[in-house]
Design an enzyme around this catalytic site. Structure first.
Site, PDB file in Angstrom:
ATOM      1  N   PRO A   2       0.820  -1.224   0.000  1.00  0.00           N
ATOM      2  CA  PRO A   2       0.000   0.000   0.000  1.00  0.00           C
ATOM      3  C   PRO A   2       0.845   1.261   0.000  1.00  0.00           C
ATOM      4  CG  PRO A   2      -0.060  -1.056   2.158  1.00  0.00           C
ATOM      5  CD  PRO A   2       0.809  -1.910   1.285  1.00  0.00           C
ATOM      6  N   GLU A   3       0.608   2.123  -0.967  1.00  0.00           N
ATOM      7  CA  GLU A   3       1.252   3.436  -1.011  1.00  0.00           C
ATOM      8  C   GLU A   3       0.144   4.475  -0.852  1.00  0.00           C
ATOM      9  OE1 GLU A   3       4.095   3.491  -4.303  1.00  0.00           O
ATOM     10  OE2 GLU A   3       4.757   1.482  -3.785  1.00  0.00           O
ATOM     11  N   LYS A  53       0.878   7.795   3.738  1.00  0.00           N
ATOM     12  CA  LYS A  53       0.412   6.431   3.958  1.00  0.00           C
ATOM     13  C   LYS A  53      -0.294   6.274   5.303  1.00  0.00           C
ATOM     14  CE  LYS A  53       4.459   5.007   1.351  1.00  0.00           C
ATOM     15  NZ  LYS A  53       5.699   4.216   1.360  1.00  0.00           N
ATOM     16  N   GLN A  70       1.716   0.073   7.477  1.00  0.00           N
ATOM     17  CA  GLN A  70       3.009  -0.509   7.064  1.00  0.00           C
ATOM     18  C   GLN A  70       2.776  -1.392   5.842  1.00  0.00           C
ATOM     19  OE1 GLN A  70       5.264   0.876   8.693  1.00  0.00           O
ATOM     20  NE2 GLN A  70       4.636   1.193  10.785  1.00  0.00           N
ATOM     21  N   ASN A 169       7.465   2.239  -3.423  1.00  0.00           N
ATOM     22  CA  ASN A 169       8.298   1.563  -4.406  1.00  0.00           C
ATOM     23  C   ASN A 169       7.802   1.617  -5.845  1.00  0.00           C
ATOM     24  OD1 ASN A 169      10.751   0.609  -3.801  1.00  0.00           O
ATOM     25  ND2 ASN A 169      10.179  -1.546  -3.993  1.00  0.00           N
ATOM     26  N   ARG A 262      15.230  -2.395  -1.564  1.00  0.00           N
ATOM     27  CA  ARG A 262      14.099  -1.960  -2.386  1.00  0.00           C
ATOM     28  C   ARG A 262      14.486  -1.951  -3.859  1.00  0.00           C
ATOM     29  NH1 ARG A 262      10.847   1.305   1.201  1.00  0.00           N
ATOM     30  NH2 ARG A 262       9.207   0.900  -0.306  1.00  0.00           N
TER      31      ARG A 262
END
Ligand code: ZN
Length: 282
Positions: A2-3, A53, A70, A169, A262
């Site tokens: 989740p962004e 977020k 998170q 990401n 990442r």
């Protein structure tokens, strides 16, 4: 993962069934907020908003529930009649006469007076939310070229929540591709035109992902990728998770770089390095 766009969509979904409705019952199972739960128990909800977020559920008695999912937290919305089976740990429940909203697994939850939201340890450090209307591309441009940030690599700036809130990401890879910026370039290495394009891409790509539920390319591009046999995790993007495939613009092979743990996917032909620093060898 989740962004910002995913959290905002979750907020829209739960707002629809909670705002303006009577909360018949609310339950809080998380130890950290146990001592304050009586303050907000069964209180109606005034509004739900997101900052990057993080989500803020504001109750009518001027208290707020802060939550950050998170990588593992999850919101669900069900009819009260739906039987639920889940191996996840239940954290918070809001029930109206029709729906039950549940927060699962999240471990970052606080109850705070609404007036003190900005003092919260996470929120006070956050940069402007890229999905917020008050965050125009001029402000983004200003931050990119500011003394605090102009010597940092694009790959770093696009994940640092103190610079911009809500990016993660997949948005990082997609924004840098859209703006044609090499991940190791810094704002300092780029001309004004490129910086303006970068700022616009931050707004546009984030907004597109919010509107479409995680797509960062046009419908026709996604359909073309899908027709080529790509899975959902890649066909909805231009470069992210497409490191085995060809670039949509130039047919070069998309490459992958790692920054810490990442991943970042990019096109070496469309995103040429303009700065003097040699690319990191990962
Ligand atoms: Zn390309």
């Amino acid at each position: 993962m989740p962004e910002g766009p995913e959290i905002r969509r979750a907020a829209d979904r739960i707002s629809k069934v909670l705002i303006g409705k009577e909360i018949i019952e609310s339950k809080f199972y998380y130890e950290r907020i146990k001592d304050k739960e009586e303050i907000v128990k069964n209180k109606n909800i005034k509004e739900i908003l997101t900052r990057g977020k993080a989500m803020l559920i504001r109750f009518k008695n001027d208290w707020s529930m802060y939550s950050h999912n998170q990588l593992y937290g999850r919101w669900t919305v069900n009819l009260n009649t739906t039987k639920i089976k889940s191996s996840r740990t239940l954290r918070v429940v809001f029930t109206t006469n029709k729906h039950t909203v549940r927060l699962w697994s999240a471990t970052d939850i606080d109850l705070i007076p609404t007036a003190e939201e900005n003092e919260h340890s996470f929120l006070k450090k956050l940069g402007p939310d890229v999905l917020n209307e008050s965050c125009g591309f001029e402000l983004i441009e200003e931050r990119l070229t500011s003394k605090s940030f102009h010597k940092k690599k694009a790959s770093t700036l696009m994940l640092d929540q103190t610079v911009f809130a809500g990016l993660g990401n997949y948005l990082r890879s997609e924004i840098l591709f859209d703006a044609k910026i090499h991940p190791d370039d810094r704002p300092l290495d780029l001309d004004k035109e490129r910086i303006t394009q970068w700022a616009k891409s931050i707004k546009d790509i984030s907004h597109l992902a919010y509107k479409t539920g995680g797509f960062t390319v046009s419908k026709s591009f996604a359909e073309k990728n899908k027709a080529n046999g790509e899975p959902r995790k890649s066909y909805r993007h231009a470069v992210f998770m497409r490191h085995k495939y060809e670039c949509l613009n130039c047919k070069s092979r998309i490459e992958r770089k790692w920054y810490g743990k990442r991943k970042l996917d990019f096109c070496p032909s469309c995103q040429i390095q303009r700065g003097k620093i040699k690319p990191c060898k990962y």
